[in-house]
Motif scaffolding. Structure first.
Motif, PDB file in Angstrom:
ATOM      1  N   ARG A 161     -14.345   4.511   1.402  1.00  0.00           N
ATOM      2  CA  ARG A 161     -15.508   3.956   2.102  1.00  0.00           C
ATOM      3  C   ARG A 161     -16.817   4.528   1.544  1.00  0.00           C
ATOM      4  O   ARG A 161     -17.765   3.786   1.292  1.00  0.00           O
TER       5      ARG A 161
ATOM      6  N   VAL B 232      -3.833  -3.055   1.854  1.00  0.00           N
ATOM      7  CA  VAL B 232      -4.500  -3.496   3.089  1.00  0.00           C
ATOM      8  C   VAL B 232      -5.425  -2.404   3.612  1.00  0.00           C
ATOM      9  O   VAL B 232      -6.550  -2.683   4.044  1.00  0.00           O
ATOM     10  N   ARG B 233      -4.992  -1.150   3.558  1.00  0.00           N
ATOM     11  CA  ARG B 233      -5.855  -0.058   4.018  1.00  0.00           C
ATOM     12  C   ARG B 233      -7.079   0.094   3.120  1.00  0.00           C
ATOM     13  O   ARG B 233      -8.190   0.356   3.600  1.00  0.00           O
TER      14      ARG B 233
ATOM     15  N   ASP C 286      -9.447  -2.659   4.014  1.00  0.00           N
ATOM     16  CA  ASP C 286     -10.081  -2.351   5.293  1.00  0.00           C
ATOM     17  C   ASP C 286     -11.230  -1.362   5.106  1.00  0.00           C
ATOM     18  O   ASP C 286     -12.311  -1.536   5.670  1.00  0.00           O
ATOM     19  N   GLN C 287     -11.012  -0.342   4.289  1.00  0.00           N
ATOM     20  CA  GLN C 287     -12.075   0.632   4.027  1.00  0.00           C
ATOM     21  C   GLN C 287     -13.263  -0.012   3.308  1.00  0.00           C
ATOM     22  O   GLN C 287     -14.414   0.318   3.572  1.00  0.00           O
ATOM     23  N   CYS C 288     -12.978  -0.954   2.416  1.00  0.00           N
ATOM     24  CA  CYS C 288     -14.052  -1.662   1.711  1.00  0.00           C
ATOM     25  C   CYS C 288     -14.881  -2.490   2.682  1.00  0.00           C
ATOM     26  O   CYS C 288     -16.113  -2.499   2.617  1.00  0.00           O
ATOM     27  N   ARG C 289     -14.221  -3.164   3.590  1.00  0.00           N
ATOM     28  CA  ARG C 289     -14.951  -3.975   4.574  1.00  0.00           C
ATOM     29  C   ARG C 289     -15.735  -3.092   5.534  1.00  0.00           C
ATOM     30  O   ARG C 289     -16.839  -3.447   5.947  1.00  0.00           O
ATOM     31  N   LEU C 290     -15.176  -1.953   5.920  1.00  0.00           N
ATOM     32  CA  LEU C 290     -15.908  -1.013   6.778  1.00  0.00           C
ATOM     33  C   LEU C 290     -17.135  -0.448   6.065  1.00  0.00           C
ATOM     34  O   LEU C 290     -18.119  -0.080   6.710  1.00  0.00           O
TER      35      LEU C 290
END
Length: 140
Positions: free
Chosen positions: A86, A115-116, A119-123
């Motif tokens: 992130r 997937v994790r 998710d960190q990229c989108r966060l």
């Protein structure tokens, strides 16, 4: 042609070639090529990408993350932890706000890790996150 009379009297001056305009031009060309060159950042690992018939070429402002077959994550040729993804993406997006994140994952890597990472990229604020693939029949 050299004038013998002037050279014998000591009044002859040797002709010089001024190379300063040439040096200036070389520096201008060097600066031009440095400014117009686009630098390619790599994920840092060699992976066997999965194939997809709908794979599209994206060539503008990509931020690359690599996921190896054993689940290790790479960013700019360095292994990083999932918890630091992130921060790295936030920093890269600050430098290039229009950048898209591309996850270059090995075809044998664990889906859960991918997937994790997504998710960190989108966060981190990435709007466009995709996974790299190759077209059937293409090398890579």
């Amino acid at each position: 042609m050299i004038d013998i009379r002037k050279s014998l009297r000591g009044k002859y001056q040797e002709e010089e070639i001024n190379v300063m305009p040439l040096v200036d031009m070389v520096f201008l060309l060097l600066i031009f090529f440095m400014v117009t060159t686009s630098f390619v950042k790599e994920a840092g690992i060699d992976v066997h990408r999965p194939t997809a018939a709908t794979a599209q070429l994206k060539d503008k402002g990509n931020i690359l993350l690599g996921v190896s077959a054993d689940g290790r994550i790479f960013f700019e040729k360095k292994a990083i932890d999932l918890r630091s993804v992130r921060a790295h993406i936030e920093r890269s997006l600050a430098e290039s706000p229009e950048g898209a994140v591309v996850i270059v994952a090995d075809q044998k890597s664990d889906t859960g890790v991918i997937v994790r990472v997504m998710d960190q990229c989108r966060l981190a604020g990435a709007r466009r996150v995709s996974i790299a693939a190759t077209r059937p029949g293409a090398k890579g």
